[in-house]
Structure formats: structure tokens, C-alpha cells
Design an enzyme around this catalytic site. Structure first.
Site, PDB file in Angstrom:
ATOM      1  N   ARG A   1       0.598  -1.595  -0.295  1.00 34.46           N
ATOM      2  CA  ARG A   1      -0.112  -0.088  -0.220  1.00 34.46           C
ATOM      3  C   ARG A   1       0.755   1.549  -0.128  1.00 34.46           C
ATOM      4  NH1 ARG A   1      -3.131  -3.747   3.186  1.00 34.46           N
ATOM      5  NH2 ARG A   1      -1.996  -3.366   4.514  1.00 34.46           N
TER       6      ARG A   1
ATOM      7  N   GLU B   1       2.619  -7.197  13.317  1.00 30.86           N
ATOM      8  CA  GLU B   1       1.492  -7.559  14.524  1.00 30.86           C
ATOM      9  C   GLU B   1       0.878  -8.706  13.616  1.00 30.86           C
ATOM     10  OE1 GLU B   1      -2.159  -4.610  13.681  1.00 30.86           O
ATOM     11  OE2 GLU B   1      -2.434  -5.234  15.156  1.00 30.86           O
TER      12      GLU B   1
HETATM   13  P1  AMP Z   1       3.897  -2.839  11.881  1.00 30.92           P
HETATM   14  O1  AMP Z   1       5.027  -3.680  10.884  1.00 30.92           O
HETATM   15  O2  AMP Z   1       3.169  -4.255  13.231  1.00 30.92           O
HETATM   16  O3  AMP Z   1       4.198  -1.832  11.810  1.00 30.92           O
HETATM   17  O4  AMP Z   1       2.737  -3.643   9.937  1.00 30.92           O
HETATM   18  C1  AMP Z   1       2.404  -2.490   9.658  1.00 30.92           C
HETATM   19  C2  AMP Z   1       2.393  -3.335   8.130  1.00 30.92           C
HETATM   20  O5  AMP Z   1       1.449  -4.394   8.183  1.00 30.92           O
HETATM   21  C3  AMP Z   1       1.679  -2.122   7.461  1.00 30.92           C
HETATM   22  O6  AMP Z   1       2.515  -2.694   5.779  1.00 30.92           O
HETATM   23  C4  AMP Z   1       0.237  -2.025   7.191  1.00 30.92           C
HETATM   24  O7  AMP Z   1      -0.054  -1.771   5.885  1.00 30.92           O
HETATM   25  C5  AMP Z   1       0.063  -3.441   7.489  1.00 30.92           C
HETATM   26  N1  AMP Z   1      -0.598  -3.536   8.861  1.00 30.92           N
HETATM   27  C6  AMP Z   1      -0.745  -4.419  10.613  1.00 30.92           C
HETATM   28  N2  AMP Z   1      -1.051  -3.675  11.006  1.00 30.92           N
HETATM   29  C7  AMP Z   1      -2.428  -3.303  10.119  1.00 30.92           C
HETATM   30  C8  AMP Z   1      -4.139  -2.531  10.345  1.00 30.92           C
HETATM   31  N3  AMP Z   1      -4.790  -2.752  11.826  1.00 30.92           N
HETATM   32  N4  AMP Z   1      -5.003  -2.382   9.250  1.00 30.92           N
HETATM   33  C9  AMP Z   1      -4.125  -2.108   8.292  1.00 30.92           C
HETATM   34  N5  AMP Z   1      -3.141  -2.523   8.217  1.00 30.92           N
HETATM   35  C10 AMP Z   1      -2.205  -3.202   8.515  1.00 30.92           C
END
Ligand code: AMP
Length: 183
Positions: free
Chosen positions: A67, A104
Site C-alpha cells: 500500500r 502485528e
Molecule cells: P507493523 O510492522 O507491525 O508496523 O505493520 C505495518 C504493516 O502491516 C503495514 O504495511 C500495514 O499495511 C500492515 N498492517 C498492520 N496492522 C494493520 C492494521 N490494523 N490495518 C491495516 N494494515 C495493517
């Protein structure tokens, strides 16, 4: 430094849709497709990013798979800059460097072409993604940019899940700008 006005924030925030329990139970997925197909919200967002980053003397905008490509490629074009994709492992055809990171939900690995930011060292790079959760992805992306010899100037996110503390962690490494913070 340009930040969002109250009206801009409201337009952008109200265009993002929450999907409960996607892709698994307990996750509230922030769906930005409803921002992208809303020409007013998408326009307000891209104009804001342009106004902020035209002052930064950047050399490249790098977007995180997938995205981050949508916002990053459009912004790079508006700023008259090149765009660099930071991709999931196995997608880039030339020599890459890579970083593993925790999501996550799950574990993953991202990579970038070793020569993506040009021959000269010290290119100024903005990293962009739709959302920061734990910050694992963005940390790995900033690490990759710096490993190529370029410099991550700032990481920009449309949405920051501040309750997960990813922003705080990332701020130890680089500047962070998240437009809509969710507590
Ligand atoms: P993180 O590495 O945990 O910061 O996760 C970020 C990545 O996971 C980004 O590329 C987001 O697009 C996706 N992502 C993680 N959690 C969500 C969420 N609750 N809603 C949408 N996208 C998420």
C-alpha cells in the site's frame, strides 16, 4: 513544518473504514481503499503530503510493499522525484539487500535493490506506508535504506496505531510523521 488542518484530518479520517477481525480475530484492519476511491479525501491527502515534503529537498520517495506504493509513487511524481519500491522477499530481480521483521500478525522479510538510490552515497529518502502498527516493517525499511548508503530522512504513515508503541520505537532511529493517530 506543515501539518494537517482540522478539516483535512476529518476528511481523511472519515474516509478510512474499520474492518473488524481481518485478517484474523482481534485485529481491526484499517481499510484505505475507501480513502483511495474517494476523490476528495485522496486529493486532500496527496496535496497535504506534497505541501509538506516539497520543503524537504528529498532525492527519492521509497514505498513499502504494497500500500506504500500507492501513496509513494503518486507523491514522488508530484515532487518530481524518483520512486523506489521496498518489496516483500523474492520479488525484485536484481541484487538486493534484505531484512527480516516481525509483523502485528506474522513474520516477514523485505528487500530493496542495492543500487536503488543511485551511485552517490547520502541520497535523502522519505519512506512511506499506509500504516504503522508495531513498527517492525518500517524499522526494517529504514535499516535497508541506510544500509544502501542513502539516508532515511523521515518515515511517513497515513495512520499510526500509537497504542502499539511502534512510533516511539521508530523515533529512536528516524523522524516519524503519522497523519492520523489511533489511540
Ligand atoms: P507493523 O510492522 O507491525 O508496523 O505493520 C505495518 C504493516 O502491516 C503495514 O504495511 C500495514 O499495511 C500492515 N498492517 C498492520 N496492522 C494493520 C492494521 N490494523 N490495518 C491495516 N494494515 C495493517
Amino acid at each position: 513544518m506543515i501539518t494537517l488542518s482540522k478539516t483535512e484530518r476529518e476528511i481523511i479520517e472519515s474516509s478510512i473504514r474499520d474492518i473488524k477481525d481481518f485478517p484474523k480475530e482481534g485485529i481491526i484492519f484499517k481499510d484505505i481503499t475507501t480513502l483511495l476511491n474517494n476523490k476528495e479525501a485522496y486529493g486532500v491527502l496527496m496535496n497535504h503530503l506534497y505541501q509538506r515534503y516539497k520543503e524537504y529537498s528529498l532525492d527519492y520517495v521509497a514505498g513499502i510493499d504494497a500500500r506504500g506504493f500507492i501513496f509513494g509513487a503518486a507523491l514522488a511524481q508530484m515532487l518530481g522525484l524518483g520512486f523506489v519500491p521496498i518489496r516483500k522477499k523474492g520479488k525484485l530481480p536484481y541484487t538486493t539487500i534484505s531484512q527480516k521483521y516481525a509483523l502485528e500478525y506474522g513474520v516477514d522479510e523485505i528487500e530493496v535493490h542495492i543500487d536503488a538510490f543511485g551511485e552517490q552515497k547520502g541520497a535523502k529518502v522519505l519512506i512511506i506506508d499506509d500504516l504503522i502498527a508495531t513498527g517492525g516493517t518500517a524499522n526494517a525499511a529504514a535499516e535497508l535504506v541506510n544500509q544502501t548508503g542513502a539516508e532515511c530522512i523521515e518515515c511517513c504513515f497515513i495512520i499510526g496505531l500509537s497504542f502499539l508503541e511502534g512510533i516511539k520505537k521508530l523515533e529512536e532511529k528516524t523522524k516519524v510523521y503519522s497523519l492520523i493517530e489511533v489511540n
